[in-house]
Motif scaffolding. Structure first.
Motif, PDB file in Angstrom:
ATOM      1  N   LYS A  15       0.838  -1.200   0.000  1.00  0.00           N
ATOM      2  CA  LYS A  15       0.000   0.000   0.000  1.00  0.00           C
ATOM      3  C   LYS A  15       0.877   1.255   0.000  1.00  0.00           C
ATOM      4  O   LYS A  15       0.557   2.240  -0.679  1.00  0.00           O
ATOM      5  CB  LYS A  15      -0.916  -0.010   1.231  1.00  0.00           C
ATOM      6  CG  LYS A  15      -2.264   0.595   0.944  1.00  0.00           C
ATOM      7  CD  LYS A  15      -3.237   0.394   2.087  1.00  0.00           C
ATOM      8  CE  LYS A  15      -2.911   1.268   3.262  1.00  0.00           C
ATOM      9  NZ  LYS A  15      -3.897   1.155   4.340  1.00  0.00           N
ATOM     10  N   SER A  16       2.003   1.200   0.729  1.00  0.00           N
ATOM     11  CA  SER A  16       2.878   2.380   0.756  1.00  0.00           C
ATOM     12  C   SER A  16       3.503   2.614  -0.609  1.00  0.00           C
ATOM     13  O   SER A  16       3.733   3.753  -1.016  1.00  0.00           O
ATOM     14  CB  SER A  16       3.953   2.215   1.823  1.00  0.00           C
ATOM     15  OG  SER A  16       4.979   1.387   1.347  1.00  0.00           O
ATOM     16  N   LEU A  17       3.762   1.516  -1.350  1.00  0.00           N
ATOM     17  CA  LEU A  17       4.295   1.674  -2.710  1.00  0.00           C
ATOM     18  C   LEU A  17       3.276   2.407  -3.578  1.00  0.00           C
ATOM     19  O   LEU A  17       3.624   3.310  -4.345  1.00  0.00           O
ATOM     20  CB  LEU A  17       4.604   0.309  -3.322  1.00  0.00           C
ATOM     21  CG  LEU A  17       5.752  -0.480  -2.711  1.00  0.00           C
ATOM     22  CD1 LEU A  17       5.981  -1.754  -3.486  1.00  0.00           C
ATOM     23  CD2 LEU A  17       7.017   0.344  -2.702  1.00  0.00           C
ATOM     24  N   LEU A  18       1.996   2.015  -3.440  1.00  0.00           N
ATOM     25  CA  LEU A  18       0.959   2.672  -4.238  1.00  0.00           C
ATOM     26  C   LEU A  18       0.839   4.147  -3.858  1.00  0.00           C
ATOM     27  O   LEU A  18       0.635   5.002  -4.725  1.00  0.00           O
ATOM     28  CB  LEU A  18      -0.381   1.965  -4.040  1.00  0.00           C
ATOM     29  CG  LEU A  18      -0.456   0.564  -4.620  1.00  0.00           C
ATOM     30  CD1 LEU A  18      -1.860   0.006  -4.453  1.00  0.00           C
ATOM     31  CD2 LEU A  18      -0.078   0.567  -6.095  1.00  0.00           C
ATOM     32  N   ARG A  22       1.192   7.319  -6.275  1.00  0.00           N
ATOM     33  CA  ARG A  22       0.178   8.358  -6.390  1.00  0.00           C
ATOM     34  C   ARG A  22       0.819   9.736  -6.245  1.00  0.00           C
ATOM     35  O   ARG A  22       0.474  10.675  -6.978  1.00  0.00           O
ATOM     36  CB  ARG A  22      -0.890   8.155  -5.317  1.00  0.00           C
ATOM     37  CG  ARG A  22      -2.204   8.826  -5.671  1.00  0.00           C
ATOM     38  CD  ARG A  22      -3.256   8.576  -4.618  1.00  0.00           C
ATOM     39  NE  ARG A  22      -2.905   9.171  -3.346  1.00  0.00           N
ATOM     40  CZ  ARG A  22      -3.017   8.540  -2.168  1.00  0.00           C
ATOM     41  NH1 ARG A  22      -3.455   7.292  -2.130  1.00  0.00           N
ATOM     42  NH2 ARG A  22      -2.678   9.141  -1.057  1.00  0.00           N
ATOM     43  N   ILE A  23       1.801   9.837  -5.335  1.00  0.00           N
ATOM     44  CA  ILE A  23       2.449  11.143  -5.119  1.00  0.00           C
ATOM     45  C   ILE A  23       3.189  11.574  -6.379  1.00  0.00           C
ATOM     46  O   ILE A  23       3.056  12.711  -6.845  1.00  0.00           O
ATOM     47  CB  ILE A  23       3.401  11.078  -3.906  1.00  0.00           C
ATOM     48  CG1 ILE A  23       2.587  10.993  -2.626  1.00  0.00           C
ATOM     49  CG2 ILE A  23       4.310  12.290  -3.873  1.00  0.00           C
ATOM     50  CD1 ILE A  23       3.398  10.676  -1.408  1.00  0.00           C
ATOM     51  N   THR A  24       3.956  10.661  -6.985  1.00  0.00           N
ATOM     52  CA  THR A  24       4.696  11.064  -8.189  1.00  0.00           C
ATOM     53  C   THR A  24       3.741  11.393  -9.318  1.00  0.00           C
ATOM     54  O   THR A  24       3.999  12.304 -10.101  1.00  0.00           O
ATOM     55  CB  THR A  24       5.683   9.991  -8.636  1.00  0.00           C
ATOM     56  OG1 THR A  24       5.049   8.728  -8.583  1.00  0.00           O
ATOM     57  CG2 THR A  24       6.911  10.002  -7.780  1.00  0.00           C
TER      58      THR A  24
ATOM     59  N   THR B 300       9.914   6.676  -9.150  1.00  0.00           N
ATOM     60  CA  THR B 300       9.237   6.842  -7.871  1.00  0.00           C
ATOM     61  C   THR B 300      10.030   6.198  -6.742  1.00  0.00           C
ATOM     62  O   THR B 300      10.193   6.788  -5.682  1.00  0.00           O
ATOM     63  CB  THR B 300       7.836   6.213  -7.931  1.00  0.00           C
ATOM     64  OG1 THR B 300       7.097   6.851  -8.960  1.00  0.00           O
ATOM     65  CG2 THR B 300       7.111   6.387  -6.625  1.00  0.00           C
ATOM     66  N   PHE B 301      10.537   4.978  -6.986  1.00  0.00           N
ATOM     67  CA  PHE B 301      11.155   4.237  -5.888  1.00  0.00           C
ATOM     68  C   PHE B 301      12.672   4.272  -5.984  1.00  0.00           C
ATOM     69  O   PHE B 301      13.226   4.119  -7.072  1.00  0.00           O
ATOM     70  CB  PHE B 301      10.685   2.788  -5.907  1.00  0.00           C
ATOM     71  CG  PHE B 301       9.192   2.665  -5.855  1.00  0.00           C
ATOM     72  CD1 PHE B 301       8.478   3.356  -4.902  1.00  0.00           C
ATOM     73  CD2 PHE B 301       8.519   1.882  -6.754  1.00  0.00           C
ATOM     74  CE1 PHE B 301       7.102   3.268  -4.854  1.00  0.00           C
ATOM     75  CE2 PHE B 301       7.147   1.785  -6.717  1.00  0.00           C
ATOM     76  CZ  PHE B 301       6.437   2.474  -5.763  1.00  0.00           C
TER      77      PHE B 301
END
Lengths: 217, 342
Positions: A15-18, A22-24, B300-301
């Protein structure tokens, strides 16, 4: 129990990855905030400290510097040299040479603070680059001011014409004043052109600018 | 049509078509990557060469071509030169199997899926050889990482694919797509009545695909901040360029495979408009949607640490994919067993 924990960890991690995605995605939908440097530039902030420069007086189109040398004395790194001359028709001296050694200047601003006539300020010029050391070690501020004045004159032709006329008038008045006692000893051939031309200019300030040669006599 | 079925003509068309497709994709995906990175970081990205940066790949290509390809002294020159070719060849071969539409496929093979996976695993060997032949400590460390990473991620990926094979019952890629026709709810991704964990299976496949193609956040092969440029440290000019192109070609293959296996390939999501060139359109739309996601994920990551990368595979992905495999088997066979006995 530990299986449950592992599953919960996996779920919350995913969920934190999602959330990150979403932020990017949200950032990507906002407009870009960079400045395309050579094509566009930012306006320098009011308190930006570039090298010092001579202020262009918007009334006279000249420097306000009276070459009082206070800035030279205020400078802790001894990097300012000022030479002044007394021009005809002006009460105070005016600057003829203002050299800044920018290689030793620390931009402390003591000169700006010391100046009694607000004649120097920080420039907003940050595009300073040169292949020659002399361009920095002997930075000719008067020359820069002249270039600036030329641009200013092109942009504000009325103000420039008025300023030029005013200075010509002052000069003419100054030339006329000492010329009168000099009439008697001076030979007529040399003295005659000066008085005839000067009163006309003095009487009519908006007349076309004349060359300030007459003062030589 | 008969002209197109002559074997040499077909081979030639395949070679030209796939090479052009891979080349154009590699060139312009680099631009898309940089533009995407820029967008996410709220800057315009490369925009000087051509209109809005459209000629940037050409400029990059000319720069790479103009550079000298150095073979460092003391290296195994043959392997050093062969590695870029070996890393480029598998995606080219794999793309021959990918059906871009019902009829646009270079070579129809009834074990297409097996073919893709067997050629796909050559990639890691090429990277290993490249790193090994470079005679450079960073390159060798990176090769070792690549190998252990690829071994770790090959397992959950294949488990997921076996799960899928049990559902589809065929290795023929076009047949797999045919089974998913008739709307978005027929896609393997949403076949939750076969296996309620089907979306999870897709996520595992996607993660493994990222790891297999050495993409961020799993780009251990090219960990710039730790290993100079990883396995590519000693490569310059077009040697590096080919590795770079191969990375993007591998992404194209991986995303095509995900599209074919889970997203219905060239099938339309709404049930209509699914024939001929429409099919190719839908396929490319899904393909580039996935590729965009790959780029999005990269920017992103941050890169994971190596042990957490292996932990993710061995402790999370493999157990879950094993569980889905068992669950699918159980859901398929339990009704049969039930009918047998009751």
């Amino acid at each position: 129990m530990s299986l449950l924990t592992a599953l919960r960890d996996t779920y919350s991690g995913f969920k934190s990855l999602l959330t990150g995605l979403r932020i990017t995605a949200r950032e990507a939908s906002k407009p870009s905030i960079t400045v395309q440097y050579p094509h566009e530039t930012l306006k320098m902030p009011e308190r930006f400290r570039g090298h010092v420069k001579l202020v262009l007086d918007p009334v006279t189109g000249k420097s306000r510097c009276t070459s009082c040398n206070l800035c030279v004395r205020a400078c802790p790194s001894d990097c300012i040299t000022v030479e002044g001359i007394k021009r005809e028709g002006e009460k105070k001296k005016s600057v003829s040479e203002y050299t800044l050694d920018f290689t030793t200047c620390s931009l402390c601003g003591s000169c700006v603070e010391a100046c009694p006539s607000d004649a120097i300020e920080y420039s907003k010029d940050y595009n300073v680059v040169s292949l020659h050391r002399e361009d920095f070690s002997r930075m000719d501020l008067v020359k820069k001011l002249e270039a600036e004045a030329k641009v200013w004159a092109e942009k504000n032709p009325e103000a420039a014409a008025a300023a030029a006329a005013a200075s010509a008038a002052a000069m003419a008045a100054a030339a006329a004043a000492p010329a009168k006692p000099a009439v008697a000893p001076a030979p007529a051939s040399a003295a005659t052109p000066t008085p005839t031309s000067t009163p006309a200019a003095a009487a009519n300030p908006v007349a076309p600018v004349r060359s300030p040669e007459p003062k030589t006599t | 049509m008969s002209f197109l079925q002559i074997e040499p003509v077909r081979i030639l068309l395949y070679l030209v078509g796939i090479c052009a497709f891979v080349g154009a994709n590699a060139a312009y995906l680099v631009l898309a990557e940089r533009k995407g990175a820029g967008r996410i970081q709220r800057r315009p990205g490369p925009n000087e060469a051509g209109f809005g940066g459209i000629l940037q790949p050409v400029a990059d290509g000319i720069k790479l071509l103009a550079k000298q390809v150095m073979v460092p002294p003391g290296t195994d020159a043959l392997l050093f030169r062969a590695a870029p070719l070996m890393v480029m060849a598998p995606p080219l071969m794999c793309l021959a199997m990918i059906p871009f539409s019902d009829s646009i496929v270079a070579r129809h093979l009834n074990v297409g899926l097996l073919f893709v996976f067997s050629f796909g695993s050559i990639n890691v060997m090429a990277l290993m050889l490249g790193g090994w032949a470079s005679r450079n400590k960073f390159a060798i460390i990176s090769s070792a990482r690549v190998v252990s990473q690829n071994v770790a991620y090959e397992i959950p990926m294949l488990l997921v694919v076996i799960t899928l094979l049990m559902v589809t019952g065929t290795m023929d890629l076009n047949e797999i797509i045919h089974q998913q026709g008739g709307g978005i709810w027929h896609w393997n991704l949403f076949k939750v009545w076969v296996n309620p964990l089907m979306p999870v299976t897709f996520v595992i496949f996607f993660i493994c695909m990222l790891a297999e193609t050495n993409r961020a956040p799993f780009d251990m092969a090219e960990a710039e901040s730790e290993l100079v440029a990883g396995a590519f440290t000693e490569y310059g000019g077009m040697g590096f360029g080919v590795f770079f192109m191969a990375e993007y070609a591998n992404i194209v293959v991986g995303c095509s495979l995900a599209t074919v296996l889970f997203l219905g390939g060239w099938q339309s999501p709404i049930g209509v408009l699914s024939g001929g060139l429409w099919g190719a359109g839908w396929f490319l739309l899904k393909l580039y949607g996935l590729i965009f996601t790959v780029i999005w994920i990269r920017w992103t990551f941050p890169r994971t640490q190596f042990y957490s990368l292996l932990n993710l595979s061995w402790k999370i992905l493999i157990p879950i994919s094993l569980f889905t495999l068992l669950l699918t088997g159980a859901m398929m066979k339990l009704p049969v067993v039930y009918h047998q006995f009751f």
